[in-house]
Design a protein around this motif. Structure first.
Motif, PDB file in Angstrom:
ATOM      1  N   GLU A 115     -19.820 -40.872  -6.052  1.00  0.00           N
ATOM      2  CA  GLU A 115     -19.580 -39.520  -5.563  1.00  0.00           C
ATOM      3  C   GLU A 115     -20.328 -38.469  -6.387  1.00  0.00           C
ATOM      4  O   GLU A 115     -20.641 -37.395  -5.888  1.00  0.00           O
ATOM      5  CB  GLU A 115     -18.078 -39.217  -5.559  1.00  0.00           C
ATOM      6  CG  GLU A 115     -17.300 -40.007  -4.520  1.00  0.00           C
ATOM      7  CD  GLU A 115     -17.840 -39.790  -3.104  1.00  0.00           C
ATOM      8  OE1 GLU A 115     -18.120 -38.620  -2.749  1.00  0.00           O
ATOM      9  OE2 GLU A 115     -17.991 -40.780  -2.370  1.00  0.00           O
TER      10      GLU A 115
ATOM     11  N   LYS B  90     -23.699 -38.298  -4.852  1.00  0.00           N
ATOM     12  CA  LYS B  90     -23.627 -37.578  -3.577  1.00  0.00           C
ATOM     13  C   LYS B  90     -23.389 -36.087  -3.793  1.00  0.00           C
ATOM     14  O   LYS B  90     -23.855 -35.258  -3.007  1.00  0.00           O
ATOM     15  CB  LYS B  90     -22.509 -38.187  -2.713  1.00  0.00           C
ATOM     16  CG  LYS B  90     -22.805 -39.616  -2.268  1.00  0.00           C
ATOM     17  CD  LYS B  90     -21.677 -40.173  -1.409  1.00  0.00           C
ATOM     18  CE  LYS B  90     -21.999 -41.579  -0.948  1.00  0.00           C
ATOM     19  NZ  LYS B  90     -20.907 -42.167  -0.120  1.00  0.00           N
TER      20      LYS B  90
ATOM     21  N   LEU C 109     -27.113 -36.269   1.299  1.00  0.00           N
ATOM     22  CA  LEU C 109     -27.510 -37.672   1.171  1.00  0.00           C
ATOM     23  C   LEU C 109     -26.866 -38.552   2.241  1.00  0.00           C
ATOM     24  O   LEU C 109     -25.665 -38.469   2.483  1.00  0.00           O
ATOM     25  CB  LEU C 109     -27.111 -38.173  -0.218  1.00  0.00           C
ATOM     26  CG  LEU C 109     -27.845 -39.379  -0.794  1.00  0.00           C
ATOM     27  CD1 LEU C 109     -29.325 -39.084  -0.979  1.00  0.00           C
ATOM     28  CD2 LEU C 109     -27.224 -39.767  -2.134  1.00  0.00           C
ATOM     29  N   THR C 110     -27.676 -39.400   2.873  1.00  0.00           N
ATOM     30  CA  THR C 110     -27.177 -40.403   3.811  1.00  0.00           C
ATOM     31  C   THR C 110     -27.009 -41.724   3.073  1.00  0.00           C
ATOM     32  O   THR C 110     -27.932 -42.180   2.395  1.00  0.00           O
ATOM     33  CB  THR C 110     -28.153 -40.589   4.981  1.00  0.00           C
ATOM     34  OG1 THR C 110     -28.327 -39.344   5.650  1.00  0.00           O
ATOM     35  CG2 THR C 110     -27.626 -41.616   5.969  1.00  0.00           C
ATOM     36  N   ASP C 111     -25.856 -42.337   3.195  1.00  0.00           N
ATOM     37  CA  ASP C 111     -25.575 -43.583   2.481  1.00  0.00           C
ATOM     38  C   ASP C 111     -26.011 -44.774   3.334  1.00  0.00           C
ATOM     39  O   ASP C 111     -25.382 -45.114   4.336  1.00  0.00           O
ATOM     40  CB  ASP C 111     -24.073 -43.680   2.167  1.00  0.00           C
ATOM     41  CG  ASP C 111     -23.761 -44.779   1.153  1.00  0.00           C
ATOM     42  OD1 ASP C 111     -24.623 -45.656   0.942  1.00  0.00           O
ATOM     43  OD2 ASP C 111     -22.661 -44.759   0.573  1.00  0.00           O
TER      44      ASP C 111
END
Length: 268
Positions: free
Chosen positions: A12, A15, A21-23
């Motif tokens: 986290e 992020k 941000l795309t995980d």
């Protein structure tokens, strides 16, 4: 060169540093990385941030450490060459337009780390002393890198896209030169950056913007560096602390003096 990395951080935090941000990780349930020592020369999967070509979005994924030389077909020769490609000399990216690094110059990534390790040679000592290095005031920071994608085919004929990456390095600042003081790649360090330069590296910059990033030398007064007990499969610490905690080596001379006898002689 820098083959040992530490990452102990909540996902986290990554992020939070990059809100859009795309995980894309395979295991999105993993919410904590706790790597006391990642050895890059074993080509492990490791989290990186890169910008997807199709969408332009930042993404978090895992790629293998060490740019894979796909033009080499012999597995042993390929692995030998790959060990020399876990680090990338930033000076060579734009210096040779025929090089693989120039071809990958726009495939930029950031490598999240809590710290890096380097070994210092001491005159008369059989083993080198490992040091932990990090940026002051930052629980996690990001070292620039380059990545490539290639396709592999498994035994069932399934085509899979695999990524690999390397870390950028530069000439060491004075403190790091005194730590990384031995070997064919001595006096080098990872290309540590400020938060602003990290974000610039992963943005849509032009080739003309890159030299200023490559030439940035992180000030040693803004770094943390201290000796630790051991790395790479040696026995656990006798005090039970973590690998990256400070360790007091008996007789260790101060940085800049690598001969214990010289220090002893100066006392008399």
């Amino acid at each position: 060169m820098c083959w040992d990395i530490s990452l102990h951080s909540d996902v986290e935090i990554i992020k939070k540093n990059f809100p859009q941000l795309t995980d894309l990780r395979k295991d999105k349930e993993m919410d904590m990385y706790y790597f006391e020592n990642v050895q890059a020369i074993t080509f492990p999967p490791y989290p990186i941030i890169y910008r997807e070509k199709e969408t332009g979005d930042l993404a978090l994924t895992e790629m293998e450490w060490g740019i894979l030389p796909t033009y080499i077909k012999d597995p042993k020769e390929q692995a030998d060459r790959r060990r020399n490609q876990v680090n990338i000399r930033s000076e060579r990216i734009l210096g040779d337009h025929k090089s693989a690094w120039y071809r990958l110059r726009n495939q930029r990534c950031l490598i999240p780390v809590s710290g890096t390790y380097e070994h210092r040679a001491i005159k008369g000592w059989k083993k080198k002393v490992p040091y932990y290095i990090a940026e002051k005031g930052r629980e996690i920071f990001y070292v620039p890198g380059l990545y490539q994608l290639h396709e592999t085919v498994d035994g069932d004929g399934v085509i899979e896209t695999v990524g690999s990456f390397g870390m950028l390095t530069r000439t060491a600042n004075p403190a790091m030169a005194n730590i990384h003081n031995h070997g064919p790649n001595k006096h080098r360090m990872p290309l540590y950056l400020t938060p602003g330069l990290e974000k610039e590296w992963i943005s849509d910059i032009q080739e003309s913007d890159m030299p200023a990033i490559f030439e940035f030398q992180y000030p040693e007064e803004q770094m943390i560096f201290y000796p630790v007990y051991t790395l790479r499969g040696y026995p656990e610490r006798p005090d039970g602390l973590h690998r990256y905690d400070p360790f007091q080596w008996e007789g260790l001379p101060p940085l800049g003096t690598d001969d214990p006898n010289a220090v002893q002689a100066s006392l008399f």
